[in-house]
Design an enzyme around this catalytic site. Structure first.
Site, PDB file in Angstrom:
ATOM      1  N   LYS A  86       0.629  -1.136   0.112  1.00  0.00           N
ATOM      2  CA  LYS A  86      -0.075  -0.144  -0.272  1.00  0.00           C
ATOM      3  C   LYS A  86       0.953   1.277   0.032  1.00  0.00           C
ATOM      4  CE  LYS A  86      -3.707   2.248   0.468  1.00  0.00           C
ATOM      5  NZ  LYS A  86      -3.416   3.100  -0.920  1.00  0.00           N
ATOM      6  N   GLN A 107       7.414   3.928   3.653  1.00  0.00           N
ATOM      7  CA  GLN A 107       5.819   3.550   3.773  1.00  0.00           C
ATOM      8  C   GLN A 107       5.664   2.358   4.434  1.00  0.00           C
ATOM      9  OE1 GLN A 107       3.867   5.806   1.634  1.00  0.00           O
ATOM     10  NE2 GLN A 107       2.169   5.179   2.979  1.00  0.00           N
ATOM     11  N   LYS A 122       5.455   1.697  -3.156  1.00  0.00           N
ATOM     12  CA  LYS A 122       5.168   3.127  -3.859  1.00  0.00           C
ATOM     13  C   LYS A 122       5.537   2.993  -5.155  1.00  0.00           C
ATOM     14  CE  LYS A 122       4.957   7.417  -2.331  1.00  0.00           C
ATOM     15  NZ  LYS A 122       4.281   7.889  -1.043  1.00  0.00           N
ATOM     16  N   ASP A 162       0.270  10.916  -4.393  1.00  0.00           N
ATOM     17  CA  ASP A 162       1.515  11.443  -3.817  1.00  0.00           C
ATOM     18  C   ASP A 162       1.734  12.860  -4.488  1.00  0.00           C
ATOM     19  OD1 ASP A 162       3.663  10.755  -1.562  1.00  0.00           O
ATOM     20  OD2 ASP A 162       4.789  11.902  -3.448  1.00  0.00           O
ATOM     21  N   THR A 205      -4.035  13.874   5.411  1.00  0.00           N
ATOM     22  CA  THR A 205      -2.661  14.048   5.845  1.00  0.00           C
ATOM     23  C   THR A 205      -2.509  15.257   6.604  1.00  0.00           C
ATOM     24  OG1 THR A 205      -2.180  12.654   3.583  1.00  0.00           O
ATOM     25  CG2 THR A 205      -0.492  13.927   4.751  1.00  0.00           C
ATOM     26  N   ASN A 236      -1.834  19.346  -2.018  1.00  0.00           N
ATOM     27  CA  ASN A 236      -2.600  18.623  -0.876  1.00  0.00           C
ATOM     28  C   ASN A 236      -2.460  18.817   0.498  1.00  0.00           C
ATOM     29  OD1 ASN A 236      -3.306  15.668   0.490  1.00  0.00           O
ATOM     30  ND2 ASN A 236      -5.016  16.453  -0.699  1.00  0.00           N
ATOM     31  N   SER A 381      -6.759   6.303   3.888  1.00  0.00           N
ATOM     32  CA  SER A 381      -6.824   5.195   2.946  1.00  0.00           C
ATOM     33  C   SER A 381      -6.915   3.818   3.204  1.00  0.00           C
ATOM     34  CB  SER A 381      -5.218   5.214   1.956  1.00  0.00           C
ATOM     35  OG  SER A 381      -5.050   5.966   1.177  1.00  0.00           O
TER      36      SER A 381
HETATM   37  P1  NDP Z   1       1.283  17.859  -4.299  1.00  0.00           P
HETATM   38  O1  NDP Z   1       1.838  17.678  -5.756  1.00  0.00           O
HETATM   39  O2  NDP Z   1      -0.213  17.927  -4.064  1.00  0.00           O
HETATM   40  O3  NDP Z   1       1.818  19.428  -3.705  1.00  0.00           O
HETATM   41  C1  NDP Z   1       3.441  19.312  -3.847  1.00  0.00           C
HETATM   42  C2  NDP Z   1       3.715  20.869  -3.018  1.00  0.00           C
HETATM   43  O4  NDP Z   1       5.176  20.657  -2.947  1.00  0.00           O
HETATM   44  C3  NDP Z   1       3.419  21.615  -4.522  1.00  0.00           C
HETATM   45  O5  NDP Z   1       3.496  22.822  -3.909  1.00  0.00           O
HETATM   46  C4  NDP Z   1       5.088  21.543  -5.142  1.00  0.00           C
HETATM   47  O6  NDP Z   1       5.020  22.906  -5.824  1.00  0.00           O
HETATM   48  C5  NDP Z   1       5.789  21.419  -3.840  1.00  0.00           C
HETATM   49  N1  NDP Z   1       7.012  20.797  -4.538  1.00  0.00           N
HETATM   50  C6  NDP Z   1       7.147  19.594  -5.103  1.00  0.00           C
HETATM   51  N2  NDP Z   1       8.446  19.163  -5.418  1.00  0.00           N
HETATM   52  C7  NDP Z   1       9.088  20.059  -5.085  1.00  0.00           C
HETATM   53  C8  NDP Z   1      10.393  20.190  -5.252  1.00  0.00           C
HETATM   54  N3  NDP Z   1      11.391  19.388  -5.737  1.00  0.00           N
HETATM   55  N4  NDP Z   1      11.040  21.417  -4.637  1.00  0.00           N
HETATM   56  C9  NDP Z   1      10.349  22.401  -4.158  1.00  0.00           C
HETATM   57  N5  NDP Z   1       8.968  22.266  -4.205  1.00  0.00           N
HETATM   58  C10 NDP Z   1       8.372  21.120  -4.556  1.00  0.00           C
HETATM   59  O7  NDP Z   1       1.787  16.802  -3.321  1.00  0.00           O
HETATM   60  P2  NDP Z   1       1.250  16.379  -1.920  1.00  0.00           P
HETATM   61  O8  NDP Z   1       0.780  17.569  -1.156  1.00  0.00           O
HETATM   62  O9  NDP Z   1       0.344  15.306  -1.767  1.00  0.00           O
HETATM   63  O10 NDP Z   1       2.843  16.139  -1.150  1.00  0.00           O
HETATM   64  C11 NDP Z   1       3.621  16.886  -0.520  1.00  0.00           C
HETATM   65  C12 NDP Z   1       4.430  15.851   0.304  1.00  0.00           C
HETATM   66  O11 NDP Z   1       3.569  15.263   1.254  1.00  0.00           O
HETATM   67  C13 NDP Z   1       5.309  14.927  -0.443  1.00  0.00           C
HETATM   68  O12 NDP Z   1       6.691  14.769   0.237  1.00  0.00           O
HETATM   69  C14 NDP Z   1       4.502  13.572  -0.237  1.00  0.00           C
HETATM   70  O13 NDP Z   1       5.268  12.369  -0.165  1.00  0.00           O
HETATM   71  C15 NDP Z   1       3.855  13.953   1.272  1.00  0.00           C
HETATM   72  N6  NDP Z   1       2.636  12.754   1.381  1.00  0.00           N
HETATM   73  C16 NDP Z   1       1.618  12.985   0.849  1.00  0.00           C
HETATM   74  C17 NDP Z   1       0.503  12.386   1.216  1.00  0.00           C
HETATM   75  C18 NDP Z   1      -0.783  12.271   0.437  1.00  0.00           C
HETATM   76  O14 NDP Z   1      -1.855  11.826   0.981  1.00  0.00           O
HETATM   77  N7  NDP Z   1      -0.888  13.099  -0.543  1.00  0.00           N
HETATM   78  C19 NDP Z   1       0.469  11.527   2.243  1.00  0.00           C
HETATM   79  C20 NDP Z   1       1.612  11.591   3.021  1.00  0.00           C
HETATM   80  C21 NDP Z   1       2.942  12.334   2.885  1.00  0.00           C
HETATM   81  P3  NDP Z   1       5.035  22.857  -7.580  1.00  0.00           P
HETATM   82  O15 NDP Z   1       3.558  22.843  -7.730  1.00  0.00           O
HETATM   83  O16 NDP Z   1       5.975  24.171  -7.788  1.00  0.00           O
HETATM   84  O17 NDP Z   1       5.876  21.685  -7.873  1.00  0.00           O
HETATM   85  O1  2IT Z   2       3.334   9.029   1.595  1.00  0.00           O
HETATM   86  C1  2IT Z   2       2.122   8.556   1.774  1.00  0.00           C
HETATM   87  O2  2IT Z   2       1.884   8.185   2.638  1.00  0.00           O
HETATM   88  C2  2IT Z   2       1.093   8.856   0.547  1.00  0.00           C
HETATM   89  N1  2IT Z   2       1.475   9.431  -0.404  1.00  0.00           N
HETATM   90  C3  2IT Z   2      -0.105   8.117   0.914  1.00  0.00           C
HETATM   91  C4  2IT Z   2      -0.302   6.837   0.394  1.00  0.00           C
HETATM   92  C5  2IT Z   2      -1.597   6.255   0.310  1.00  0.00           C
HETATM   93  O3  2IT Z   2      -1.529   4.844   0.173  1.00  0.00           O
HETATM   94  O4  2IT Z   2      -2.793   6.807   0.849  1.00  0.00           O
END
Ligand code: NDP
Ligand code: 2IT
Length: 449
Positions: A86, A107, A122, A162, A205, A236, A381
Site C-alpha cells: 500500500k 511507507q 510506492k 502523492d 494528511t 494537498n 486510505s
Molecule cells: P502535491 O503535488 O499536491 O503538492 C506538492 C507541493 O510541493 C507543491 O506545492 C509543489 O510545488 C511542491 N514541491 C514538489 N516538489 C518540489 C521540489 N522538488 N521542490 C520544491 N517544491 C516542491 O503533493 P502532496 O501535497 O500530496 O505531497 C507533498 C508531500 O507530502 C510529499 O513529500 C508527499 O510524499 C507527502 N505526503 C503526501 C501524502 C498524500 O496523501 N498526498 C501523504 C503523506 C505524505 P510545485 O507545484 O511548484 O511543484
Molecule cells: O506518503 C504517503 O503516505 C502517501 N502518499 C499516501 C499513501 C496512500 O496509500 O494513501
C-alpha cells in the site's frame, strides 16, 4: 559505518535518498536488534533492506500535438508482511529508483504504525503533469495503468496519490483499471466520493499532521493556538495543514511552491486558503498569484540556484514542511532553532536531511518524523479500503473521529516505545522502533519467505 550499513551501501550505489532513510532508520533499530537476538538470527534487517519486488516499465503516450512521448514508470512492492502492498504514486520529473525505494521503505514502517493491516509500496513516473492538458494527463494515466494493472489488485497492492497525483489522476487511473479488468473494486484509494472514495481522504494528511502536532504540544504544556507557523508547499498536504491550523487558532504565515513562497506577516486567512485550493487544484497556477490577489501577502522568489531555505528565515513557533524530501538542511534547522522554533512536524516524507534532523534532536525540540506525523493520509486510505470491502461510506464525522484516534494512538505508541528503550521524548526513535517491531514479528512468524 556498521557492517549492516556497509552492506546496504555496497548494494545500492547511486541511491542517496534510499541510503539516507536506511541510515536514519538503522540508527534506531540497531538498538532493537541488540535487545532481540531472534531478529538478528532471522536476518530481519537484511531482508527488510531489500524490496520484495521492483517493477520498472516504459510508459509511451501521445501529446496534444500528436508527437509520441516516453516516460519511465515504477512500482516498488517493498513489504507484504503485515498486509497487501500500500502506498502512493508520485509523478514528478525527479522520480528515479532511489526516490521510489526511499518512499517505499518509509511507507512500510509508516503503515505499520497506523494500526491498520497494510504492507508498504510506492510507485510513480518521471512524468511532469505541470503544463499538460487534462487530455494529456488522461492519456498518460491510461498508458501507466496499461502496465501497472498486472501488478496490483484490491488484495495485492493498492496505489494512491502523492506529489503530482491527486483526484484527477486517480480518476483516470481507476477508469483505466476498471476497463481493462472489467472489475469495480477498491484497487486505488483517494477516489472521488461518487465512485467509492472516502470522506476526509483529501484532508487526511494535513489534518492528521496537525492532530499529531497538537498531541506533541500538549506533552510540553503548550498549545498551537496563537502559534506562528511556517508551512511549505501549497499542494494537498499543505492546503489541509493550513486549514486545520486555522481551525485550532494557530497563525500560519507562509505557503510555497517550487518557484518561491508567499508570506503573510499577519497570518494567512481562510479566504487565502480557499484561494490557494482553487489556484492549485482547479486553475493550476503558481503561489505568486496569492500575493497578486491579496494586498497583505508578499512573494519571494527562490531564484535559479534553489534558495528555498529563504522560507525558513522567518521567526516562528512551529514548522510544517509539506513540499518534498530534504527541504530542510542542517543550516536551515540551525536557523529555525536559533530563532525559537519549538515544534517541527513533518508533512512531506523525509523533510529534513540527516544533518537537519540531528539539529532538531540535539536541541530537544518537539520533532516528529514524517512516518509518524504524516501517517494520517495512508490511514484514511486504509479506512477507504475498509469501506470499499463493506460497500459502505462513513460520514465525515465518523472518518475524522477515526483519523484523530489513529493519530493520538501513533503519538502514544512513539512516546511509549521511546521510553521503553530509554530514549524519552525521541519521536524519531519511537516511530522507527515501533514500526519495525510489528513488521519484524510478522516476518519472523511467517518464516523465510
Ligand atoms: P502535491 O503535488 O499536491 O503538492 C506538492 C507541493 O510541493 C507543491 O506545492 C509543489 O510545488 C511542491 N514541491 C514538489 N516538489 C518540489 C521540489 N522538488 N521542490 C520544491 N517544491 C516542491 O503533493 P502532496 O501535497 O500530496 O505531497 C507533498 C508531500 O507530502 C510529499 O513529500 C508527499 O510524499 C507527502 N505526503 C503526501 C501524502 C498524500 O496523501 N498526498 C501523504 C503523506 C505524505 P510545485 O507545484 O511548484 O511543484
Ligand atoms: O506518503 C504517503 O503516505 C502517501 N502518499 C499516501 C499513501 C496512500 O496509500 O494513501
Amino acid at each position: 559505518m556498521s557492517d549492516d550499513l556497509q552492506f546496504a551501501a555496497r548494494r545500492n550505489p547511486n541511491e542517496p535518498e534510499f541510503l539516507q532513510t536506511v541510515t536514519e532508520v538503522y540508527d534506531s533499530i540497531k538498538v532493537v536488534l541488540e535487545a532481540e537476538p531472534a531478529y538478528r538470527k532471522a536476518k530481519i534487517f537484511e531482508r527488510l533492506a531489500e524490496p520484495e519486488r521492483v517493477v520498472m516499465f516504459r510508459v509511451p503516450w501521445q501529446d496534444d500535438s500528436g508527437e509520441y512521448q516516453v516516460n519511465r514508470g515504477f512500482r516498488v512492492q517493498w513489504s507484504s508482511a503485515i498486509g497487501p502492498y500500500k502506498g502512493g504514486c508520485r509523478f514528478h520529473p525527479s522520480v528515479n529508483m532511489s526516490i521510489m525505494k526511499f518512499l517505499a521503505f518509509e511507507q512500510t514502517l509508516k503503515n505499520s504504525l497506523t494500526t491498520l493491516p497494510m504492507g508498504g509500496g510506492k510507485g510513480g513516473a518521471d512524468f511532469d503533469p505541470k503544463g499538460k492538458s487534462d487530455d494529456e494527463v488522461m492519456r498518460f494515466c491510461q498508458s501507466f495503468m496499461g502496465e501497472m494493472f498486472r501488478h496490483i489488485g484490491p488484495d495485492t497492492d493498492i496505489p494512491a496519490g502523492d506529489i503530482g497525483v491527486g483526484g484527477r489522476e486517480i480518476g483516470f487511473m481507476f477508469g483505466a483499471y476498471k476497463k481493462i479488468k472489467n472489475e469495480f473494486s477498491g484497487v486505488l484509494t483517494g477516489k472521488g466520493l461518487s465512485y467509492g472514495g472516502s470522506r476526509i481522504r483529501p484532508e487526511a494528511t494535513g489534518y492528521g499532521n496537525v492532530y499529531f502536532a497538537d498531541e506533541m504540544a500538549k506533552t510540553a504544556g503548550r498549545s498551537l493556538a496563537g502559534a506562528a507557523c511556517l508551512v511549505s508547499g501549497s499542494g494537498n498536504v499543505a492546503q489541509f495543514t493550513l486549514e486545520k491550523l486555522l481551525h485550532l487558532g494557530a497563525k500560519p504565515i507562509t505557503a510555497s511552491d517550487s518557484d518561491g513562497y508567499a508570506h503573510a506577516p499577519e497570518g494567512l486567512t481562510s479566504d487565502m486558503v480557499e484561494f490557494i485550493k482553487d489556484l492549485k487544484n482547479n486553475r493550476r497556477g503558481r503561489i505568486k498569484e496569492l500575493a497578486e490577489a491579496f494586498r497583505n501577502v508578499e512573494y519571494v522568489a527562490f531564484g535559479r540556484n534553489g534558495s528555498s531555505g529563504l522560507q525558513w528565515n522567518h521567526r516562528a513557533d512551529c514548522v510544517f514542511p509539506s513540499a518534498t524530501q530534504n527541504e530542510i538542511n542542517e543550516g536551515d534547522a540551525e536557523t529555525l532553532v536559533r530563532r525559537g522554533v519549538w515544534l517541527v512536524s513533518e508533512g512531506s516524507n523525509m523533510s529534513a536531511t540527516l544533518g537537519g534532523a540531528a539539529v532538531f534532536q540535539k536541541a530537544k525540540i518537539l520533532y516528529a518524523p514524517a512516518k509518524a506525523s504524516n501517517a494520517g493520509g495512508v490511514a484514511v486510505s486504509g479506512l477507504e479500503m475498509c469501506q470499499n470491502s463493506m460497500r459502505h461510506q462513513w460520514s465525515a464525522e465518523e472518518v475524522d473521529r477515526r483519523l484523530k484516534n489513529i493519530m493520538v494512538t501513533i503519538h502514544k505508541t512513539c512516546l511509549e516505545t521511546a521510553a521503553r528503550y530509554n530514549r524519552p521524548g525521541d519521536y524519531v526513535f519511537g516511530a522507527n522502533a515501533a514500526g519495525f517491531v510489528k513488521v519484524a514479528q510478522a516476518m519472523t512468524a511467517q518464516g523465510l519467505v
